[in-house]
Design an enzyme around this catalytic site. Structure first.
Site, PDB file in Angstrom:
ATOM      1  N   SER A 179       0.804  -1.218   0.000  1.00  0.00           N
ATOM      2  CA  SER A 179       0.000   0.000   0.000  1.00  0.00           C
ATOM      3  C   SER A 179       0.845   1.281   0.000  1.00  0.00           C
ATOM      4  O   SER A 179       1.592   1.527  -0.934  1.00  0.00           O
ATOM      5  CB  SER A 179      -0.942  -0.067   1.200  1.00  0.00           C
ATOM      6  OG  SER A 179      -1.861   0.966   1.169  1.00  0.00           O
ATOM      7  N   ASN A 219      -8.257   8.877   6.788  1.00  0.00           N
ATOM      8  CA  ASN A 219      -7.152   8.771   5.825  1.00  0.00           C
ATOM      9  C   ASN A 219      -7.592   8.598   4.366  1.00  0.00           C
ATOM     10  O   ASN A 219      -6.759   8.495   3.480  1.00  0.00           O
ATOM     11  CB  ASN A 219      -6.228   7.624   6.228  1.00  0.00           C
ATOM     12  CG  ASN A 219      -6.939   6.288   6.280  1.00  0.00           C
ATOM     13  OD1 ASN A 219      -7.863   6.036   5.516  1.00  0.00           O
ATOM     14  ND2 ASN A 219      -6.521   5.422   7.189  1.00  0.00           N
TER      15      ASN A 219
HETATM   16  C1  LIG Z   1      -4.736   6.849  12.411  1.00  0.00           C
HETATM   17  C2  LIG Z   1      -4.643   6.006  11.191  1.00  0.00           C
HETATM   18  O1  LIG Z   1      -4.529   6.530  10.073  1.00  0.00           O
HETATM   19  N1  LIG Z   1      -4.746   4.678  11.382  1.00  0.00           N
HETATM   20  C3  LIG Z   1      -4.684   3.759  10.250  1.00  0.00           C
HETATM   21  C4  LIG Z   1      -3.648   2.675  10.516  1.00  0.00           C
HETATM   22  O2  LIG Z   1      -4.033   1.948  11.667  1.00  0.00           O
HETATM   23  P1  LIG Z   1      -3.290   2.044  13.083  1.00  0.00           P
HETATM   24  O3  LIG Z   1      -3.855   0.903  13.894  1.00  0.00           O
HETATM   25  O4  LIG Z   1      -3.648   3.390  13.625  1.00  0.00           O
HETATM   26  O5  LIG Z   1      -1.831   1.921  12.805  1.00  0.00           O
HETATM   27  O6  LIG Z   1      -3.613   1.769   9.418  1.00  0.00           O
HETATM   28  C5  LIG Z   1      -4.844   1.049   9.228  1.00  0.00           C
HETATM   29  C6  LIG Z   1      -4.629   0.064   8.079  1.00  0.00           C
HETATM   30  O7  LIG Z   1      -4.289   0.704   6.891  1.00  0.00           O
HETATM   31  C7  LIG Z   1      -5.962   2.057   8.930  1.00  0.00           C
HETATM   32  O8  LIG Z   1      -7.174   1.353   8.829  1.00  0.00           O
HETATM   33  C8  LIG Z   1      -6.039   3.104  10.063  1.00  0.00           C
HETATM   34  O9  LIG Z   1      -6.959   4.113   9.745  1.00  0.00           O
END
Ligand SMILES: CC(=O)N[C@H]1[C@@H](OP(=O)(O)O)O[C@H](CO)[C@@H](O)[C@@H]1O
Length: 557
Positions: free
Chosen positions: A64, A392
């Site tokens: 990604s 995002n």
């Molecule tokens: C704040 C943020 O952008 N978090 C992202 C990120 O997750 P985290 O668990 O926060 O690392 O990656 C995920 C997978 O791509 C997405 O679903 C999510 O929105």
């Protein structure tokens, strides 16, 4: 059942050199560490296909928005959604296992996986796609080996976006048609044509609107080229088409996190845009499942190449949700239906967007769920029309079968405004990817929603509401797992010191909101806060940061 010894032997030969865990985004790492993971994942995808009656499952090779030297692998369920949570755990176990025989036997008893490679029985397929990274195609050949070893059909789509593969898998299983790029783009084109006939405020495409799409130097550029071939959307100018490095200083994740104009490796493309044009800037990420729009502070487009740290204002996922909700409501109000509409956000959504959505009133209902697309998608499917976006830029509008058959009945039984509104809503269901969030579909969606609203510039969209000042931080700590949360991650329950400080700060500053949680994809703790004054917010967040570091430990240097 005895398991073919060849399979056991091959799996044992492919043993990863470190521990891996299947996160929300599948397995991700430096590409050179991945061959054993990808081979075992090929076996696992085949096992998943054998465990349920289906035509196929999917396997995508991509990391990604990660840097180009990384790669990753994720499995797609037969209905086009992300891998089932129980199978995520099985995936982590199988990839790390010293004794795969035991796990394969468990799958045989507990998940009805039939390990025979007898070629006479009807075998499902594993559909494979990969992004533009150098390591992707070689990794796909390992999947081919694994799938064929299992006696399943292997169908490779080559370079595709992640959401295209989700779509192919869903369509093959649910609609029984041969999934391919043609029908993926024909649906988009049909949706755009219907909306342009019945809903666009201004139908002339000769207008002065240009659409500049930053393709992150990734596979999204190929999809954008196909899009311009299949649809009648004019004035699309693609930049970062592959000359520069994947995701480096460009792409949706970079723009959203840094709020600066991307570095453009092929600036001659935008130099041709007339100086008086209205320009819609947007960015895809490396595998084209996220999309964000942005407005540069400088309006002399021809002089922008991005090396100047030019600031931009980002219109991220929340704004896409709001735009979608307004238009869906506009059409539904004409139908006087009882269809339920949910807008699903996470705690990272700006509070101003949540308030705006709540103020829209019936039939819009707003829900907050935990971070991760699968949580949003699951919640969205509980409504007749489920709108979901992560801040995002990952999201879509899902239409239930109930909603679609209701709309078809209206089209058959009425005329005039009502019929047109139903046609337009069905057109939206054909544009929005019904399997997962899709940047290419969402580009068409956003451009058509703007035309439905009669807005030529992005400022009208941006002016719907003003974001609350907010602040975001990623903290490196020794042990992020010490932090536990509840209430869709909005309250901290452990460690005690942190939960007390956050409770006190929230009580003494009721117009501020804070979010502290361990990332599920990176070795960091994420801090987010919002409130009326940025300086006060920053000061409060510093207090939280100190407690997080005390409680979870500063990393050893
Ligand atoms: C704040 C943020 O952008 N978090 C992202 C990120 O997750 P985290 O668990 O926060 O690392 O990656 C995920 C997978 O791509 C997405 O679903 C999510 O929105």
């Amino acid at each position: 059942m005895t398991i073919d010894e060849n399979i056991i032997c091959e799996i044992q030969n492919w043993k990863p050199s470190q521990l891996f865990s299947y996160g929300t985004a599948g397995f991700r790492a430096r590409a050179n560490l991945l061959p054993p993971v990808v081979f075992r994942c090929g076996i696992l995808a085949a096992a998943r296909a054998l465990s349920v009656p289906c035509v196929c499952v999917g396997l995508m090779i991509t990391a990604s928005h990660n840097p180009s030297e990384d790669n990753g692998v994720k499995i797609i369920e037969p209905d086009g959604s992300m891998l089932d949570e129980k199978w995520e755990r099985i995936a982590s176990k199988l990839i790390n296992s010293e004794n795969p025989r035991e796990i394969l036997q468990e799958l045989c008893f507990e998940e009805n996986v039939c390990w025979t490679t007898d070629s006479k029985s009807i075998r499902p397929a594993v559909y494979v796609g990969y992004d533009s990274r150098e390591s992707s195609e070689p990794l796909s050949r390992l999947v081919e080996q694994a799938v064929k070893l299992m006696g399943l059909k292997y169908k490779c789509f080559g370079r595709v976006t992640t959401p295209q593969l989700h779509y192919f898998v869903k369509v093959a299983n649910e609609d029984g048609i041969q999934a391919n790029k043609e029908n993926y783009f024909q649906r988009l084109s049909m949706g755009w044509d219907i909306l342009s006939q019945y809903a666009f405020a201004d139908n002339s495409e000769s207008e002065n609107v240009f659409r500049v799409v930053d393709c992150a130097n990734g596979v999204g550029h190929e999809a954008m080229q196909d899009l311009t071939h299949f649809t009648k959307i004019d004035n699309i100018v693609c930049v970062n088409t592959g000359n520069g490095e994947l995701n480096k200083h460009c792409g949706a994740d970079f723009i959203q996190k840094n709020t600066v104009f991307p570095i453009i490796s092929d600036p001659f493309h935008i130099k041709s845009i007339p100086s008086n044009a209205l320009v819609h800037f947007c960015s895809l990420d490396g595998d084209a499942d996220r999309l964000v729009y942005f407005i540069p502070e400088k309006t002399e487009y021809s002089s922008l190449s991005g090396s100047s740290n030019q600031r931009v204002r980002v219109l991220e996922g929340d704004r896409l949700s709001v735009l979608a909700a307004i238009v869906v409501k506009k059409f539904l109000d004409l139908l006087q239906s009882n269809l339920s509409v949910g807008v699903i956000q996470t705690a990272y959504a700006n509070g101003a967007s949540t308030q705006f959505l709540k103020d829209l009133g019936k039939p819009i209902q707003v829900e907050c769920v935990s971070t991760g697309v699968k949580h949003l998608e699951r919640a969205a499917r509980r409504y007749d029309i489920g709108i979901f976006w992560e801040a995002n830029g990952h999201g879509t509008i899902l239409f239930s079968e109930n909603a679609k058959s209701f709309l078809r009945k209206i089209i058959e039984s009425t005329t005039g405004q009502k019929k047109n509104a139903a046609l337009c809503l069905l057109a939206l269901s054909s544009i929005a990817n019904q399997a997962t969030g899709d940047a290419i579909c969402n580009f068409v969606l956003a451009e058509s929603l703007l035309k439905v609203m009669g807005w030529q510039d992005l400022v009208s969209w941006e002016s719907l509401y003003q974001d609350l000042p907010n602040c975001y931080k990623a903290l490196h700590v020794q042990n992020k797992e010490l932090i536990q949360t509840t209430d869709q991650e909005r309250k901290v329950t452990a460690p005690h010191s942190l939960s007390v400080v956050m409770k006190n700060l929230s009580e003494s500053n009721p117009s501020y909101r804070f979010l502290v949680r361990p990332s599920g994809t990176e070795n960091i703790v994420r801090l987010y806060g919002e409130g009326p004054s940025l300086p006060t917010l920053k000061c409060l967040m510093e207090q939280i940061e100190t407690v997080v570091l005390q409680a979870c430990g500063t990393p050893e240097s």
